[in-house]
Design a protein around this motif. Sequence first.
Motif, PDB file in Angstrom:
ATOM      1  N   PRO A 143       1.547  -3.787  26.683  1.00 18.85           N
ATOM      2  CA  PRO A 143       1.811  -4.133  25.279  1.00 18.85           C
ATOM      3  C   PRO A 143       2.617  -5.419  25.091  1.00 18.85           C
ATOM      4  O   PRO A 143       2.735  -5.901  23.961  1.00 18.85           O
ATOM      5  CB  PRO A 143       2.624  -2.920  24.763  1.00 18.85           C
ATOM      6  N   LEU A 144       3.157  -5.974  26.186  1.00 17.56           N
ATOM      7  CA  LEU A 144       4.013  -7.152  26.084  1.00 17.56           C
ATOM      8  C   LEU A 144       3.246  -8.457  26.288  1.00 17.56           C
ATOM      9  O   LEU A 144       3.794  -9.536  26.049  1.00 17.56           O
ATOM     10  CB  LEU A 144       5.140  -7.071  27.120  1.00 17.56           C
ATOM     11  N   ALA A 145       2.001  -8.375  26.718  1.00 15.25           N
ATOM     12  CA  ALA A 145       1.268  -9.562  27.167  1.00 15.25           C
ATOM     13  C   ALA A 145       0.364 -10.143  26.089  1.00 15.25           C
ATOM     14  O   ALA A 145      -0.307  -9.414  25.355  1.00 15.25           O
ATOM     15  CB  ALA A 145       0.431  -9.222  28.401  1.00 15.25           C
ATOM     16  N   ASP A 146       0.354 -11.466  26.004  1.00 18.82           N
ATOM     17  CA  ASP A 146      -0.613 -12.178  25.168  1.00 18.82           C
ATOM     18  C   ASP A 146      -1.927 -12.382  25.913  1.00 18.82           C
ATOM     19  O   ASP A 146      -2.989 -12.491  25.301  1.00 18.82           O
ATOM     20  CB  ASP A 146      -0.043 -13.539  24.759  1.00 18.82           C
ATOM     21  N   LEU A 147      -1.845 -12.442  27.245  1.00 16.10           N
ATOM     22  CA  LEU A 147      -3.013 -12.586  28.106  1.00 16.10           C
ATOM     23  C   LEU A 147      -2.918 -11.540  29.208  1.00 16.10           C
ATOM     24  O   LEU A 147      -1.891 -11.460  29.898  1.00 16.10           O
ATOM     25  CB  LEU A 147      -3.049 -13.972  28.761  1.00 16.10           C
ATOM     26  N   VAL A 148      -3.964 -10.759  29.386  1.00 14.93           N
ATOM     27  CA  VAL A 148      -4.031  -9.818  30.499  1.00 14.93           C
ATOM     28  C   VAL A 148      -5.176 -10.269  31.393  1.00 14.93           C
ATOM     29  O   VAL A 148      -6.327 -10.356  30.946  1.00 14.93           O
ATOM     30  CB  VAL A 148      -4.266  -8.377  30.016  1.00 14.93           C
ATOM     31  N   ILE A 149      -4.855 -10.593  32.637  1.00 16.92           N
ATOM     32  CA  ILE A 149      -5.845 -11.146  33.562  1.00 16.92           C
ATOM     33  C   ILE A 149      -5.968 -10.218  34.761  1.00 16.92           C
ATOM     34  O   ILE A 149      -5.000  -9.985  35.490  1.00 16.92           O
ATOM     35  CB  ILE A 149      -5.440 -12.564  34.011  1.00 16.92           C
ATOM     36  N   LYS A 198      -1.778  -5.594  22.745  1.00 18.31           N
ATOM     37  CA  LYS A 198      -1.548  -6.166  21.421  1.00 18.31           C
ATOM     38  C   LYS A 198      -2.890  -6.451  20.743  1.00 18.31           C
ATOM     39  O   LYS A 198      -3.860  -6.847  21.404  1.00 18.31           O
ATOM     40  CB  LYS A 198      -0.816  -7.505  21.531  1.00 18.31           C
ATOM     41  N   ALA A 199      -2.933  -6.332  19.439  1.00 16.72           N
ATOM     42  CA  ALA A 199      -4.143  -6.714  18.709  1.00 16.72           C
ATOM     43  C   ALA A 199      -4.413  -8.208  18.826  1.00 16.72           C
ATOM     44  O   ALA A 199      -5.549  -8.659  18.633  1.00 16.72           O
ATOM     45  CB  ALA A 199      -4.017  -6.317  17.242  1.00 16.72           C
ATOM     46  N   SER A 200      -3.388  -8.998  19.164  1.00 17.64           N
ATOM     47  CA  SER A 200      -3.532 -10.447  19.299  1.00 17.64           C
ATOM     48  C   SER A 200      -3.779 -10.880  20.742  1.00 17.64           C
ATOM     49  O   SER A 200      -3.840 -12.078  21.033  1.00 17.64           O
ATOM     50  CB  SER A 200      -2.263 -11.129  18.789  1.00 17.64           C
ATOM     51  N   ALA A 201      -3.945  -9.920  21.657  1.00 18.64           N
ATOM     52  CA  ALA A 201      -4.061 -10.252  23.081  1.00 18.64           C
ATOM     53  C   ALA A 201      -5.497 -10.578  23.476  1.00 18.64           C
ATOM     54  O   ALA A 201      -6.461 -10.083  22.890  1.00 18.64           O
ATOM     55  CB  ALA A 201      -3.550  -9.094  23.930  1.00 18.64           C
ATOM     56  N   TYR A 202      -5.612 -11.422  24.504  1.00 24.49           N
ATOM     57  CA  TYR A 202      -6.893 -11.693  25.151  1.00 24.49           C
ATOM     58  C   TYR A 202      -6.923 -10.992  26.502  1.00 24.49           C
ATOM     59  O   TYR A 202      -5.911 -10.935  27.214  1.00 24.49           O
ATOM     60  CB  TYR A 202      -7.088 -13.191  25.371  1.00 24.49           C
ATOM     61  N   PHE A 203      -8.116 -10.513  26.883  1.00 24.02           N
ATOM     62  CA  PHE A 203      -8.306  -9.830  28.161  1.00 24.02           C
ATOM     63  C   PHE A 203      -9.323 -10.603  28.999  1.00 24.02           C
ATOM     64  O   PHE A 203     -10.387 -10.973  28.489  1.00 24.02           O
ATOM     65  CB  PHE A 203      -8.808  -8.395  27.921  1.00 24.02           C
ATOM     66  N   VAL A 204      -8.998 -10.832  30.273  1.00 23.49           N
ATOM     67  CA  VAL A 204      -9.866 -11.597  31.173  1.00 23.49           C
ATOM     68  C   VAL A 204     -10.060 -10.803  32.464  1.00 23.49           C
ATOM     69  O   VAL A 204      -9.074 -10.337  33.062  1.00 23.49           O
ATOM     70  CB  VAL A 204      -9.251 -12.983  31.497  1.00 23.49           C
ATOM     71  N   ASN A 205     -11.303 -10.662  32.919  1.00 24.59           N
ATOM     72  CA  ASN A 205     -11.568 -10.011  34.205  1.00 24.59           C
ATOM     73  C   ASN A 205     -12.355 -10.936  35.111  1.00 24.59           C
ATOM     74  O   ASN A 205     -13.493 -11.302  34.817  1.00 24.59           O
ATOM     75  CB  ASN A 205     -12.346  -8.705  34.021  1.00 24.59           C
ATOM     76  N   GLY A 250      -9.850 -10.723  21.850  1.00 22.70           N
ATOM     77  CA  GLY A 250     -11.080 -11.197  22.477  1.00 22.70           C
ATOM     78  C   GLY A 250     -11.016 -10.993  23.972  1.00 22.70           C
ATOM     79  O   GLY A 250     -10.019 -10.489  24.522  1.00 22.70           O
ATOM     80  N   ALA A 251     -12.083 -11.382  24.655  1.00 14.76           N
ATOM     81  CA  ALA A 251     -12.167 -11.170  26.098  1.00 14.76           C
ATOM     82  C   ALA A 251     -13.034 -12.238  26.736  1.00 14.76           C
ATOM     83  O   ALA A 251     -13.913 -12.818  26.088  1.00 14.76           O
ATOM     84  CB  ALA A 251     -12.732  -9.781  26.400  1.00 14.76           C
ATOM     85  N   ALA A 252     -12.774 -12.468  28.017  1.00 16.43           N
ATOM     86  CA  ALA A 252     -13.625 -13.324  28.842  1.00 16.43           C
ATOM     87  C   ALA A 252     -13.903 -12.564  30.130  1.00 16.43           C
ATOM     88  O   ALA A 252     -12.979 -12.059  30.771  1.00 16.43           O
ATOM     89  CB  ALA A 252     -12.954 -14.653  29.137  1.00 16.43           C
ATOM     90  N   LEU A 253     -15.175 -12.478  30.494  1.00 13.05           N
ATOM     91  CA  LEU A 253     -15.587 -11.654  31.631  1.00 13.05           C
ATOM     92  C   LEU A 253     -16.508 -12.451  32.544  1.00 13.05           C
ATOM     93  O   LEU A 253     -17.464 -13.064  32.084  1.00 13.05           O
ATOM     94  CB  LEU A 253     -16.321 -10.408  31.135  1.00 13.05           C
ATOM     95  N   ASP A 254     -16.208 -12.398  33.855  1.00 10.72           N
ATOM     96  CA  ASP A 254     -17.117 -12.981  34.845  1.00 10.72           C
ATOM     97  C   ASP A 254     -17.771 -11.896  35.688  1.00 10.72           C
ATOM     98  O   ASP A 254     -18.767 -12.152  36.348  1.00 10.72           O
ATOM     99  CB  ASP A 254     -16.366 -13.963  35.753  1.00 10.72           C
TER     100      ASP A 254
END
Length: 319
Positions: free
Chosen positions: A194-200, A222-229, A252-256
């Motif tokens: 819950p503390l992260a703006d970006l979760v990678i 967070k509702a304002s967070a981005y998720f990247v895998n 939003g999210a970015a996925l590879d």
Amino acid sequence: MTLLVMVPPQRESTAGWAERLMAEVPGLTVARPSAEDAAWALREADAAYGVLPVESLAATTRLRWFQAQQAGPPPGFYYPELVAHPVVVTNMRDTYTDHVATHTLSLVLALCRGLPRYIRDQQTASWNPDWDPEAIVSLSEATALVVGVGALGTEIGRLLAAFGTRVTGIDVRPSARPGFADVLPVEALDEQLPLADLVILTVPHTPDTEGMIDARRLKLLKASAYFVNVGRGPTVQLDALDAALAAGQLRGAALDVFETEPLPDDHPLWRRPEVLITPHVAGVGPHEAERRFAVLLDNARRFVAGDTLINVVDKSKWF
């Protein structure tokens, strides 16, 4: 003589490796058999390179070392019979860390600067600038959570820190890393999400990480967070991610990498405007084949000499 078998099928990039290995490692014989002759060759093999199906493992009688051809092999690679076998398995970790880290930063920067929106506008020749400061995530004011702080996670954290980002890590073997404010044990994951703006996510696919990002954990973001895998697809439940995006539980999210590859063409993630997709290409870059050969060569020398191998895998954990 020590026999190493390059198990078929082999990538085109490995052509010539057998001859190079034998020239560089006295006492090593390398066989590159056809599919029809593989079982016969493996009966006498001391070592193997490639992918070793269960029936091929059963054909061996003296196998002591098995070099995987990837850093994180696909699901099913570490089957029960291989885990139980006394053979030592090594992998190709850290052969394309720089490529994946650069790709990851490309995804992060694209999300944080709103590029997916402008790419869509470009397709329709739409001049539609967004001057709202809230449309942008400033990396110098952001907190990033890197889940998995091996060689790849460490490099991603170092690059993010250069932008002024506060970087926290989660790892099964927590220790200080360059650029990280802190690296915490896995048990701290839920309190850090819950503390992260970006979760990678960079973790390998293991029995412990399969499906680790599920509906419950996505609700912690967070509702304002981005998720990247950029780790492995089976670590994230894609339907849960799609549902979380639909519910506005993250920005939003970015996925590879994906739970199912190729990602089915009817999957709703393809059509989500807040999602950036690349087709498992983060590792693409120059020198990849030579780096893999260097690992194989180093381990071949060590194996023939009776020395400790590098990149040894804990087979029960798959990494």
